[in-house]
Design an enzyme around this catalytic site. Structure first.
Site, mmCIF file in Angstrom:
data_model
loop_
_atom_site.group_PDB
_atom_site.id
_atom_site.type_symbol
_atom_site.label_atom_id
_atom_site.label_comp_id
_atom_site.label_asym_id
_atom_site.label_seq_id
_atom_site.Cartn_x
_atom_site.Cartn_y
_atom_site.Cartn_z
ATOM 1 C CB THR B 199 -0.859 0.054 1.287
ATOM 2 O OG1 THR B 199 -1.419 -1.226 1.527
ATOM 3 C CG2 THR B 199 -1.953 1.080 1.177
ATOM 4 N NE ARG B 227 -8.088 -8.156 0.516
ATOM 5 C CZ ARG B 227 -7.055 -7.373 0.824
ATOM 6 N NH1 ARG B 227 -6.436 -6.691 -0.126
ATOM 7 N NH2 ARG B 227 -6.633 -7.279 2.059
ATOM 8 C CB VAL B 228 -12.574 -4.219 -1.360
ATOM 9 C CG1 VAL B 228 -12.294 -2.841 -0.777
ATOM 10 C CG2 VAL B 228 -12.983 -4.104 -2.823
ATOM 11 C CG ASP B 230 -6.520 -1.297 5.091
ATOM 12 O OD1 ASP B 230 -6.012 -2.056 4.234
ATOM 13 O OD2 ASP B 230 -5.845 -0.489 5.761
#
Lengths: 336, 336
Positions: B199, B227-228, B230
């Site tokens: 990230t 898929r997701v 945070d």
């Protein structure tokens, strides 16, 4: 926030179930007593089923999922069958669930074929290593888990299609106004179906002292496809933690997301020492209005306190505790 | 949480920018000094650009969006160009942004064609009445806003494709192990690219005392499509509020979602009276590990405190304050 043990209770906890079917602007002038009774009876029936489950020792998680599944199956509410139409004439559904025992959670957004989005959210929680799936992949996961799939048209109803047509005739874009009630057809329920606030949800405290929450929505009439609101967002539209509270929200989703409304109730209890009523009121009457948020929430605390709190004119809501008779309401003051 | 006025400062605030490029398991044994310098130089360059913006009076929102855009453009980090591949050999990107001045926020999830997902998130915030768009609709919105679109293959690199191939050869499913480092090719960076924690993000405090945060990700190698995590979830991977703090997270996304990690830092400051260091440590070293969460966060408070806090072996990170020289690091202890 810690997943701590709930406050010990003398003996067995008296179980609690609360549900909501959305919040928004009232259309009382257009309402018939028969239509109101239809909404109240639907909620009462769902509360009675949940009460029986809880009395038999069912887990809060099972009870909230079943209550939301029944709300999805009920055409009166904007979730599952009876979901509103997007601007493209399609349906996109979102749901989430959280288990206060272990802070596990699951969510789906933008499903179009899974009959009961709340069951898909639970399957994601229990049968994947992930928390959230979106779009066609979420439907595919649900199908692989054996969950019923339907043709997208199954979600639609004549009344919802009429709402879309009216929205598209009277507005150029998405539904924004809460006025112009004279244009609302008799097909509407007591709360203005053209508002953005259609959602269903349930929270429960079971006899073992565990909490759970579930939320599901069909979105907003004439919305732009691909928009996701607070319903599938853990901490915004849904949150449960045995140490504090279970919360399910309904309202102008963007404001609930900006406020992290569901988690905020829990944080106010855990960190600021507020009881549930004070925490819910702070969120609903202070924090949400600061970002233009309209709607409400239902919540049950680890100690069995209940809050059914809203800043809109009305909220379809009801609760049942122990072996008492269910209480259901649409208008009026917030609170238990 | 209230969108209150930040704590008054004597004169102009000394601006702050902090960035991260992901956290995870280290591969120090396999690392070359040249490879490390490449990562550190990339971060330093981005911090210097942001420092110049802040010195010229730029808003925190503009600075964090530009820093994340540059991180997206840098192939070294798992966001934008250089994003990892899903199990299907595709790329799905998520991003979010939040403006502490007014608690406005925007997010996209599952975009596949928008060159800079963080710009799409900002456009959703500023040019729609919504907060979050997903999938093809998010790309379509970005395109309609004039944001650059690319062929999906543009995001890929030889190194990332090699990672996918190794993952598919060595694992049957998604990437779970953080061991077996001997199979990692020299193309990897100092932190194990096979971990789930890729990230990028930025937080800033500008000279006017305003806060902002932005987060962007390419997901996890060999993940199940749809898929997701945070990164696009306000309150989980991104949060900013002038009254408290701006936060961007990186780590095992599901745990950050269950913890509402970014908002939790803010809540601990607002409601429990913790300073930033104590709040960040509570979240990273207590709340996240309780739900199996590995990773870290960067944060800057309204008073200019900085925290770069992680519970993994390393986190690509750096910060710059006022006209001081930037500080960048990969390994070692957390903290400023």
């Amino acid at each position: 926030m810690n997943a701590a043990t709930p406050t010990p209770t003398p003996e067995r906890t008296r179980p609690v179930l609360a549900i909501h079917g959305g919040a928004g602007t009232l259309l009382r002038s257009q309402m018939t007593p028969a239509k109101e009774r239809e909404y109240l009876a639907a909620m009462e029936s769902i509360l009675l089923a949940g009460q029986a489950q809880l009395a038999a020792g069912a887990a809060a998680l099972d009870v909230v999922v079943e209550a939301v599944r029944r709300l999805e199956e009920c055409e009166l509410f904007n979730a599952g069958r009876g979901a509103v139409y997007t601007a493209a004439g399609t349906h996109e559904l979102d749901a989430s669930v959280m288990d206060g025992r272990n802070l596990q959670a699951g969510a789906v957004a933008g499903v179009t074929r899974t009959r009961n989005p709340v069951l898909a959210a639970r399957a994601v929680m229990q049968h994947s290593e992930h928390l959230m799936f979106i779009g066609a992949a979420a439907d595919a996961f649900a199908a692989a888990q054996g969950l019923a799939q339907v043709e997208p048209a199954w979600f639609g109803t004549e009344a919802r299609l009429a709402q879309l047509r009216r929205a598209q005739e009277t507005d150029s874009g998405a539904l924004l106004d809460h006025d112009g009630q004279s244009q609302v057809a008799a097909a509407s329920g007591p709360i203005d179906e053209r508002s953005k606030t259609g959602t269903v949800g349930a929270v429960a405290l079971d006899a073992q002292g565990h909490l759970a929450a579930a939320t599901s929505t069909g979105g907003m009439t004439n919305k732009r496809p691909g928009r996701v609101g607070d319903s599938p967002i853990i901490g915004a539209g849904c949150y449960a933690n045995d140490a504090t509270v279970a919360v399910s929200c309904t309202g102008t989703g963007e404001a609930f997301m900006r406020s992290c409304a569901a988690f905020d109730v829990s944080a106010l209890m855990a960190y600021a020492g507020l009881d549930l009523a004070a925490a819910a009121e702070r969120v609903v009457h202070q924090h949400l209005p600061q970002v233009g948020g309209s709607g409400g929430l239902i919540a049950v605390s680890a100690r069995g306190e209940i809050s059914l709190c809203f800043n809109s004119e009305g909220m379809y809501r009801g609760h049942v505790r122990g072996d008492e008779a269910p209480a259901v309401a649409i208008y009026g003051e917030a609170g238990e």
